[in-house]
Motif scaffolding. Sequence first.
Motif, mmCIF file in Angstrom:
data_model
loop_
_atom_site.group_PDB
_atom_site.id
_atom_site.type_symbol
_atom_site.label_atom_id
_atom_site.label_comp_id
_atom_site.label_asym_id
_atom_site.label_seq_id
_atom_site.Cartn_x
_atom_site.Cartn_y
_atom_site.Cartn_z
ATOM 1 N N ARG A 160 -9.301 3.118 4.737
ATOM 2 C CA ARG A 160 -9.394 2.038 4.872
ATOM 3 C C ARG A 160 -9.097 1.471 7.081
ATOM 4 N NH1 ARG A 160 -6.896 -1.305 0.311
ATOM 5 N NH2 ARG A 160 -7.917 -3.406 1.417
ATOM 6 N N PRO A 161 -9.441 2.136 7.534
ATOM 7 C CA PRO A 161 -8.607 1.822 8.616
ATOM 8 C C PRO A 161 -8.754 0.928 9.558
ATOM 9 C CG PRO A 161 -10.758 2.955 8.410
ATOM 10 C CD PRO A 161 -10.690 3.305 7.716
ATOM 11 N N LEU A 162 -9.755 -0.537 9.102
ATOM 12 C CA LEU A 162 -9.609 -1.696 9.178
ATOM 13 C C LEU A 162 -8.777 -2.636 8.848
ATOM 14 C CD1 LEU A 162 -10.761 -3.837 10.922
ATOM 15 C CD2 LEU A 162 -11.853 -4.163 9.097
ATOM 16 N N GLY A 163 -8.260 -1.993 7.268
ATOM 17 C CA GLY A 163 -6.487 -2.478 6.802
ATOM 18 C C GLY A 163 -5.093 -1.823 7.161
ATOM 19 N N HIS A 164 -5.455 -0.567 7.506
ATOM 20 C CA HIS A 164 -4.413 -0.349 8.858
ATOM 21 C C HIS A 164 -4.084 -0.794 10.075
ATOM 22 C CE1 HIS A 164 -2.957 2.208 5.422
ATOM 23 N NE2 HIS A 164 -4.086 3.107 5.640
ATOM 24 N N GLY A 165 -5.301 -1.004 10.261
ATOM 25 C CA GLY A 165 -5.010 -1.996 11.519
ATOM 26 C C GLY A 165 -5.148 -3.365 11.481
ATOM 27 N N VAL A 166 -5.212 -4.188 10.416
ATOM 28 C CA VAL A 166 -4.978 -5.212 10.994
ATOM 29 C C VAL A 166 -3.231 -5.342 10.404
ATOM 30 C CG1 VAL A 166 -4.903 -7.561 9.251
ATOM 31 C CG2 VAL A 166 -6.892 -5.978 9.638
ATOM 32 N N THR A 194 2.510 4.184 -0.684
ATOM 33 C CA THR A 194 3.199 3.496 0.447
ATOM 34 C C THR A 194 3.246 4.355 1.487
ATOM 35 O OG1 THR A 194 4.790 2.974 -1.069
ATOM 36 C CG2 THR A 194 5.372 2.892 0.711
ATOM 37 N N LEU A 195 3.401 5.887 1.223
ATOM 38 C CA LEU A 195 3.838 6.260 2.579
ATOM 39 C C LEU A 195 2.704 6.175 3.233
ATOM 40 C CD1 LEU A 195 6.263 8.114 3.575
ATOM 41 C CD2 LEU A 195 5.336 9.929 2.326
ATOM 42 N N THR A 196 1.177 6.046 3.092
ATOM 43 C CA THR A 196 0.313 6.149 3.712
ATOM 44 C C THR A 196 0.257 5.031 4.840
ATOM 45 O OG1 THR A 196 -1.174 7.910 1.833
ATOM 46 C CG2 THR A 196 -2.200 6.041 3.863
ATOM 47 N N ILE A 197 0.783 4.279 4.407
ATOM 48 C CA ILE A 197 0.557 2.787 4.323
ATOM 49 C C ILE A 197 1.187 2.779 5.961
ATOM 50 C CG2 ILE A 197 1.571 0.162 4.542
ATOM 51 C CD1 ILE A 197 0.230 0.497 1.935
ATOM 52 N N VAL A 198 3.076 3.352 5.239
ATOM 53 C CA VAL A 198 3.985 3.596 6.396
ATOM 54 C C VAL A 198 3.502 4.232 7.464
ATOM 55 C CG1 VAL A 198 6.719 4.068 6.790
ATOM 56 C CG2 VAL A 198 5.893 3.183 5.123
ATOM 57 N N PHE A 199 3.346 4.913 7.289
ATOM 58 C CA PHE A 199 2.489 6.604 8.478
ATOM 59 C C PHE A 199 1.859 5.789 9.061
ATOM 60 C CE2 PHE A 199 0.346 9.847 10.311
ATOM 61 C CZ PHE A 199 1.036 10.038 10.869
ATOM 62 N N TRP A 200 0.669 5.308 8.797
ATOM 63 C CA TRP A 200 0.082 5.139 9.661
ATOM 64 C C TRP A 200 -0.212 3.681 10.839
ATOM 65 C CZ3 TRP A 200 -3.212 8.377 11.684
ATOM 66 C CH2 TRP A 200 -4.051 8.819 10.831
ATOM 67 N N PHE A 201 0.490 3.354 9.930
ATOM 68 C CA PHE A 201 1.615 1.689 10.807
ATOM 69 C C PHE A 201 2.514 2.094 11.923
ATOM 70 C CE2 PHE A 201 5.292 -1.092 11.183
ATOM 71 C CZ PHE A 201 4.723 -2.653 12.705
#
Length: 309
Positions: free
Chosen positions: A79-85, A189-196
């Motif tokens: 979900r790269p687009l979601g992480h971009g948002v 959670t860690l994936t979301i934090v890392f990509w942000f």
Amino acid sequence: MNAPPPPTDQQPEQRAIAGAALRLVSMAAISAMLALVKLAQTRGVSIFESVFYRQLFAVPAILLLLARSGRWESLRTARPLGHGVRMLLGIAAMSLNFWTMTLLPLAEATTIFFAVPILTTVLAALVLKEPTGRHRWSAVVVGFIGVLIVVQPGGGALPVLGVAAGVFGALMTAAVTIQIRQLGRTEPTLTIVFWFSLTSLLPLGIAMLFIGTVHDPLTWAIIAGIGLLGAIGQLCLTGALRMAPVAIVLPMDYTGLIWSALYGYWLFAEIPATATWFGAPLIIASGIYIVWREHRLARRAAAIRPPVR
């Protein structure tokens, strides 16, 4: 090889206490970081510089967590687009929150940020169509009354620009929470934090080419403190949620008001207005009730959910 000891009734309680303690440490670190952001601004450091160095120091902290857990595969995402948002919302929220700290006294700015659970409830009802009953709507109303007491619209006690930045910062933070909820359905959670943290360095790094400046050694030490305290706060926040439920750790966030008042008085000779001490308890009580209500409903839903066979 000895078998592991059987679990005891004290273990969950000990983990809950440890989680609450980590959350307290994170609030002390984050409050100190925000105070340093305000101090750095008085020495010529722009808001975007503070945001950049805050994110730059977060990446090694997350990599440390990944190295300890060995969960490198969790960095894969579909979900790269979601992480971009999430990245765009996150940069906007952090920039507004940092800006608010430079425009308002620390205690008042922190109190406005406490409206995030209230605004999240409203956005969840409007965007995610989550069912929101009279209990939570009543808490939202009480919380907004508290916000009005603190900001005193039309009273001139706080600068309008600072109040606007704080309210929009809280709104953007609530939007980040909604986006994380949506990503959290499939992403750890860690994936979301890392990509942000990683992706935000791209636009912030480009901005630094134009706004980055050279500072004196003391200012660089303050900037390093912003990054280090931000990383400590990030690690403790993540650790707290791994050890204890949200309903237990989130009320610890409100100790940030105490730290902000202390830092404000110590560094900037700021004394919180009387209205802040009247409005803050309403906002805090509203936020705690909303979190407790969500936790209770989640436990009730889990109890009636049929077991997987």
